[in-house]
Design a protein around this motif. Structure first.
Motif, short mmCIF file in Angstrom:
data_model
loop_
_atom_site.label_atom_id
_atom_site.label_comp_id
_atom_site.label_asym_id
_atom_site.label_seq_id
_atom_site.Cartn_x
_atom_site.Cartn_y
_atom_site.Cartn_z
N LYS A 78 -24.43 22.78 28.32
CA LYS A 78 -24.65 23.61 27.13
C LYS A 78 -23.42 23.57 26.20
N THR A 79 -22.26 23.78 26.77
CA THR A 79 -21.05 23.75 25.95
C THR A 79 -20.87 22.36 25.34
N SER A 80 -21.28 21.35 26.06
CA SER A 80 -21.15 19.98 25.55
C SER A 80 -22.00 19.79 24.30
N PRO B 202 -16.40 30.52 20.59
CA PRO B 202 -16.36 29.75 21.83
C PRO B 202 -16.53 30.62 23.06
N GLN B 203 -16.80 29.95 24.18
CA GLN B 203 -17.02 30.63 25.45
C GLN B 203 -15.75 31.35 25.87
N GLU B 204 -14.62 30.65 25.72
CA GLU B 204 -13.36 31.31 26.03
C GLU B 204 -12.62 31.55 24.72
N LEU C 102 -22.73 29.83 18.84
CA LEU C 102 -22.17 30.85 19.71
C LEU C 102 -22.27 30.39 21.16
N ASP C 103 -21.15 30.35 21.82
CA ASP C 103 -21.17 30.01 23.25
C ASP C 103 -20.83 31.29 23.99
N GLU C 104 -21.87 32.00 24.41
CA GLU C 104 -21.62 33.32 25.02
C GLU C 104 -20.76 33.21 26.26
MG MG Z 1 -20.29 26.37 28.85
#
Ligand code: MG
Ligand code: M5T
Length: 705
Positions: free
Chosen positions: A505-507, A546-548, A626-628
């Motif tokens: 997903k992040t990719s 981002p996620q982080e 949005l990367d929760e």
């Molecule tokens: Mg991810």
């Protein structure tokens, strides 16, 4: 200690000081500074000239003003050939007496005579031992002569007195007699002082100019390096650890500066000085110079041998220091784990081993230097001994003036100074060459995403469409992460991506932002292939949460605006109120101007996410990605974020990597990913009905909230 001052290298590797390729590239760095360097070079030449002048002034003081002696030569005792040689060779320097068979010869004139003639004259006993003082003309001289008539002999305009008779004069008369010598000495002292002052002044300007050139070069290099590193593709940063890049930018650049200052310039200075000394010495006395230079090959061998030892010691020291640095960096970044498991003692023990190895290596290096420094001192003293032994003998035989001997001693001291620090300069040079190699390695790294010469502009619309066309992608060549991904998000819609951890997903997000380019297939934003888009345009159109969350040290305001021009005060207020971040920010004493630590110290996880949301929104992007966060935050923040999200996404195209059921439910379409592929898609209701992967995720509460 001077030789330990330069920065550390993580691997302790040393470069070859004679690597031509590197040297050429380094020289290219100095190209714009040629004028400054040339000017400094000229000043160096001048000040070296002054340095060389000082011992010569000493010689003049001794020979022309302090010691003014002549010896009586009995021509009757000398052979005809010697008399001829004497008369022809010294001619006007000879002082004739009333007796045509006897002449006075000033002592310093003897050295102009062929040594064989001189030896013969001595052997024949033609030269009297008793020295006479040549009185220099001056106002008080005749007065003294009248007072003590018996002591003086007058020949034409020259007056002489037995050197031993000088003692018979009263101090007052002696002063009158030598008045012009004293005046001469005073003048010489003034010139000496002037030369010293001038040398100091030149030294100042030369230093400032050189430093300026050096610092400017380093400034430019750091700037170039920084820009180059920042423009690398993200894959570059997975390959190069932060610590190493930091070293490139700071220590390695500093090493180059050190080399430029301590080695190259100093080396040029030394070469000029040493050549100058040898030339002056040869002019003063060829044989004595050759006697002194006998030592040079011996010293060269010693220095070569020592430089090798020092190189090993230095390399070891740098290696240990690098290990200490690496260990410390790692320890501090993992400090919370260390504290949690109370592993401080264990860590301290491990550190003490490294520290001890470093200590030992330091001692070894010091021993090497401790041998060489006194050795160099010994050679310098040996040269003095040689001068005293051989030169002293020459003075006694009147083949060398006393002043020249003094000058020799002076010059030899000067000669050995640069020789003594040759090893240190060698070390600096090697460290710098290794640094240069590493810097150029980075400069040569081409892993930046390509930018086309004429980028295609995005259509000026509020909502953007996103389209993946048969995208295949991976981070490492051996591992495919995304496989044949295709989808198209219509303008204004919100799509969610869900899937188990590691699904890719992040990719997908990374590709939308063009942090990477796909291996195969294309990614479009409003019909523009991202490879053809202007990176700045893209950054303005798309915003990522981002996620982080990354928080940099500075004020909250700066963390939201990030210095972007497009973030107006209006947008900032909008972002703060829509996300609800304004609520907690306003409660802080200094509001937006509250300082936060790097990594977001002083903020809760939820607050950090709110700031990230505000940051994305403040740029008023057409597409919000949005990367929760995978981990839940505290319930209050969680609620705040949930309340904010719909408002944030309203009126924009949004792509959300979702871990919350509430987010997914609202999505117009859901992409379900598994092992790098899209395995299902549809709305929440459709996918539940399908009872596939998505239904499984929901059933097992893999989507929270
Ligand atoms: Mg991810
Ligand atoms: C998918 C690898 C990762 C995983 C696969 C971001 C990133 C990922 N990977 C890298 O090698 N380098 C990277 O920089 O790619 O990872 P993902 O896309 O991060 O998965 P996800 O976002 O679906 O997972 P999660 O845990 O965030 O839900 O094999 O090693």
């Amino acid at each position: 200690m001077a030789w330990g001052d330069f920065g550390y290298m993580e691997d302790g590797r040393l470069g070859k000081p004679y690597d031509l390729g590197l040297l050429t590239r380094l020289a290219a760095q100095a190209k714009g500074k040629l004028k400054l360097i040339g000017l400094a070079g000229f000043l160096i030449l001048l000040s070296t000239g002054l340095d060389l002048l000082l011992p010569y002034l000493t010689k003049t003081a001794i020979d022309d003003y302090i010691v003014r002696q002549a010896l009586l030569v009995d021509l009757a005792k000398a052979g005809a050939a010697q008399v001829k040689a004497l008369k022809q060779g010294l001619d006007r320097k000879i002082i004739s007496t009333n007796d045509p068979g006897k002449v006075f010869v000033p002592e310093k004139a003897f050295k102009d005579l062929d040594p064989r003639v001189l030896a013969r004259l001595r052997a024949d006993g033609a030269i009297a031992k008793e020295p006479w003082h040549i009185v220099s003309s001056g106002p008080g001289v005749s007065e003294v002569m009248e007072a003590r008539p018996g002591l003086f002999k007058e020949y034409g305009d020259r007056v002489l007195i037995k050197s031993s008779d000088l003692k018979k004069l009263s101090p007052d008369n002696l002063y009158k007699l030598r008045n012009s010598d004293i005046t001469g000495l005073i003048w010489l002292a003034v010139i000496f002082l002037g030369a010293c002052v001038l040398a100091a002044g030149l030294g100042f300007f030369q230093q400032v100019i050189l430093e300026r050139a050096g610092q400017e070069m380093m400034f430019e290099l750091r700037q170039k390096l920084y820009a180059h590193i920042l423009s690398r593709a993200p894959s570059f940063f997975t390959e190069n650890a932060v610590g190493n890049l930091t070293t490139r930018l700071t220590n390695d650049v500093q090493n180059l500066n050190e080399m430029y200052r301590n080695s190259i310039i100093a080396l040029c200075k030394d070469v000029v000085l040493l050549t100058g000394i040898v030339v002056v010495l040869l002019l003063l006395d060829v044989t004595l110079t050759l006697v002194c230079l006998v030592l040079v090959p011996v010293i060269a061998v010693a220095a070569w041998f020592f430089a090798r030892l020092a190189r090993e010691a230095f390399r070891a020291l740098q290696g240990h220091l690098g290990r200490i640095n690496a260990r410390f960096q790692e320890t501090i970044s993992g400090i919370s784990v260390l504290k949690l498991f109370r592993a401080e003692d264990y860590s301290a023990n491990a550190f003490s081993r490294l520290n001890n190895a470093y200590f030992q290596a330091g001692m070894r290096q010091i021993k090497v230097f401790a041998v060489f420094m006194p050795l160099a001192g010994f050679f310098s003293n040996l040269a003095v001994a040689l001068i005293i032994w051989y030169g002293g003998g020459q003075v006694i035989q009147d083949r060398l003036s006393l002043g020249a001997l003094a000058a020799f001693l002076f010059y030899m001291q000067m000669f050995f100074r640069p020789v003594r620090d040759v090893a240190e300069k060698y070390n600096v040079l090697q460290a710098a060459m290794a640094s240069a190699e590493r810097i150029f390695n980075i400069m040569d790294n081409q892993t930046a995403l390509s930018v086309v010469a004429k980028p295609s502009p995005f259509p000026d619309k509020e909502h953007l469409t996103v389209c993946f066309e048969k995208v295949t992608f991976g981070y490492l060549p051996s591992e495919t992460v995304l496989q044949d991904i295709s989808f198209a998000i219509p303008a204004g819609e919100t799509w969610a991506v869900v899937g188990p951890t590691g699904a890719g997903k992040t990719s997908v997000v990374n590709l939308v932002l063009r942090l990477y380019d796909p291996w195969q297939g294309r990614v479009f934003l409003d019909g523009v292939d991202l490879r053809r888009a202007d990176p700045l345009d893209l950054a303005a159109k798309v915003a990522l949460v981002p996620q982080e969350v990354f928080i940099k040290s500075g004020t909250i305001k700066h963390n939201i605006t990030l210095g972007r021009e497009r973030v107006t005060e209006e947008n900032l207020d909008m972002a703060l109120s829509v996300t609800g971040a304004g609520e907690f920010v306003n409660r802080l004493e200094k509001g937006l101007h509250t300082k936060v630590g790097s990594g977001g110290q002083g903020l809760s996880a939820g607050q950090r996410q709110l700031i990230a949301l505000a940051r994305a929104l403040a740029g008023d992007p057409g597409l919000l990605v949005l990367d929760e966060a995978t981990s839940a935050v505290d319930p209050v923040s969680e609620k705040q974020i949930q309340r904010a999200l719909p408002k944030v996404m309203q009126g924009r195209t949004s792509l959300v990597v979702a871990h919350r059921l509430s987010t997914v439910r609202r999505a117009d379409n859901i992409l379900v990913m598994k092992k790098g592929r899209i395995c299902e898609q549809g709305t929440h209701a459709e996918l539940l009905k399908k009872n596939g992967v998505y239904a499984g995720l929901v059933r097992h509460e893999r989507l929270r909230g």
